[in-house]
Design a protein around this motif. Structure first.
Motif, PDB file in Angstrom:
ATOM      1  N   HIS A 108      37.660  18.029 -32.985  1.00  0.00           N
ATOM      2  CA  HIS A 108      38.029  18.123 -34.395  1.00  0.00           C
ATOM      3  C   HIS A 108      38.985  19.296 -34.574  1.00  0.00           C
ATOM      4  CE1 HIS A 108      37.690  17.735 -38.712  1.00  0.00           C
ATOM      5  NE2 HIS A 108      37.314  19.005 -38.825  1.00  0.00           N
ATOM      6  N   ASN A 109      39.950  19.162 -35.503  1.00  0.00           N
ATOM      7  CA  ASN A 109      40.811  20.299 -35.832  1.00  0.00           C
ATOM      8  C   ASN A 109      41.230  20.233 -37.293  1.00  0.00           C
ATOM      9  OD1 ASN A 109      43.878  19.350 -36.085  1.00  0.00           O
ATOM     10  ND2 ASN A 109      42.912  18.129 -34.462  1.00  0.00           N
ATOM     11  N   GLU A 110      41.437  21.411 -37.873  1.00  0.00           N
ATOM     12  CA  GLU A 110      41.899  21.556 -39.240  1.00  0.00           C
ATOM     13  C   GLU A 110      42.845  22.746 -39.308  1.00  0.00           C
ATOM     14  OE1 GLU A 110      38.606  22.147 -41.810  1.00  0.00           O
ATOM     15  OE2 GLU A 110      37.645  20.207 -41.363  1.00  0.00           O
ATOM     16  N   LYS A 111      44.142  22.463 -39.505  1.00  0.00           N
ATOM     17  CA  LYS A 111      45.121  23.528 -39.698  1.00  0.00           C
ATOM     18  C   LYS A 111      45.025  24.589 -38.595  1.00  0.00           C
ATOM     19  CE  LYS A 111      45.093  22.913 -44.700  1.00  0.00           C
ATOM     20  NZ  LYS A 111      44.860  23.538 -46.038  1.00  0.00           N
TER      21      LYS A 111
END
Length: 372
Positions: free
Chosen positions: A294-297
């Motif tokens: 998972h990744n966010e910014k």
């Protein structure tokens, strides 16, 4: 007619009861004759099997407190691959009750070890005052010829049998009395001294570790068990001291070849000790870094797994990752990593505190996190 049928019935029943037989749907009869063997988790490394071994054990045939069969049962219950019973030649405190027969402990358990798939090199402990100290010889053909007074002659005879000889617990009577001496030099120059016990039971011998590095001797760790081994649940800090041997196959010749070539690590408490080559191989066989799930910014979540019996203790030496990191034995942790710029991978460069390539010198590793 009824009486005839009755007599026939009685005859069949009698024949059934009196005739020994085994009824089985198949021709082969199977039986379970032992308790389950636990699995010690150290993965195989490229090209080699990882075997967990203890090459220093005693029985009532010298100064131990158990019959030889107990040692094989203990090895099975703890998940060991190989052991050697190494009773003293010269020290026989139970000789009034147990006759001095140097080969007898091996003979008693040879068949039992084969049945339990425990590799069992024939061995003995050669016992002298310290200095020069005690030595183990394993992979012997016959112990009796070693029962002679001249220590150098003993070593020559052991070497002629193709034995692997290692110096036991050098510092057990203090650093000064455990120093390298003339006997060790003679053995080393004649290529009779193959290894050195750097860990014995609960004790780590710093000077012995120095000798192993300086002289390129195979590192050995053993329990030197005399009493019965009380079985406890295995934990990173609570286990018998052992040697990990990296063998080409599961056989006595392969174990001997591996030890002669120095393909070993010592498993002592929550540490592995040995050469950089095999510590690194074990680390990378044990530790896997998954791609981020998972990744966010530019913030990534990922998992790191450790499939060995140590809690691996890491200290950061690079630019990325937490300052300290513990990878639990046979467990998985989750990391959250923030990057400041676009990257294809994040290098996590660490020092593994409890994997020692030399005295006070931890192994350096790089856990690369692939982002693309």
């Amino acid at each position: 007619m009824k009486l005839s049928r009755y007599l026939l019935f009685v005859s069949v029943v009698a024949l059934f009861l009196l005739t020994p037989f085994v009824f089985c749907a198949e021709e082969t009869v199977w039986s379970v004759f032992s308790e389950p063997k636990p699995e010690i988790q150290f993965p195989d490394i490229p090209g080699y099997l990882t075997l967990v071994c203890d090459f220093h054990l005693h029985t009532m045939f010298s100064d131990g407190q158990v019959w030889p069969t107990v040692r094989v049962d203990e090895a099975w219950r703890e998940g060991l691959d190989a052991i050697s019973i190494t009773d003293h030649i010269e020290y026989q405190p139970h000789k009034d009750d147990v006759p001095t027969k140097h080969n007898r402990p091996f003979e008693i358990v040879e068949a039992m070890a084969k049945q339990k798939n425990i590799l069992l090199p024939r061995g003995t402990e050669i016992t002298r005052d310290t200095p020069p100290g005690h030595f183990n010889a394993i992979f012997l053909d016959d112990i009796d010829p070693l029962d002679t007074e001249d220590l150098i002659e003993v070593m020559r005879r052991a070497h002629e049998q193709g034995a692997f000889i290692f110096w036991n617990h050098p510092g057990w009577k203090g650093v000064e009395r455990g120093r390298w001496g003339d006997v060790q030099t003679t053995m080393y120059e004649n290529k009779w001294l193959n290894g050195i016990e750097i860990c014995n039971g609960d004790t780590y011998f710093l000077e012995a570790h120095h000798y192993a590095v300086e002289k390129n001797l195979t590192v050995i760790g053993t329990s030197d068990m005399h009493r019965p081994f009380l079985h406890h649940p295995l934990t990173p800090d609570n286990h018998r001291t052992c040697t990990l041997v990296f063998a080409r196959e599961r056989s006595l010749p392969a174990v001997k070849e591996a030890m002669q070539k120095g393909r070993t690590l010592v498993w002592w408490k929550n540490q592995l000790i040995g050469t950089e080559e095999f510590l690194k191989a074990m680390f990378y066989a044990s530790v896997s870094v998954n791609r981020p799930h998972h990744n966010e910014k530019n913030v990534y979540w990922l998992e790191i797994s450790n499939r060995c019996e140590l809690n691996l203790e890491l200290v950061k030496t690079g630019d990325h990752g937490p300052r300290q990191l513990t990878l639990p034995a046979n467990g998985t942790i989750q990391l959250k990593v923030e990057v400041k710029q676009e990257m294809d991978e994040i290098p996590l460069v660490y020092r593994v505190k409890n994997l020692l390539v030399a005295p006070e010198k931890p192994l350096q590793v790089n856990l690369a996190v692939l982002l693309k």
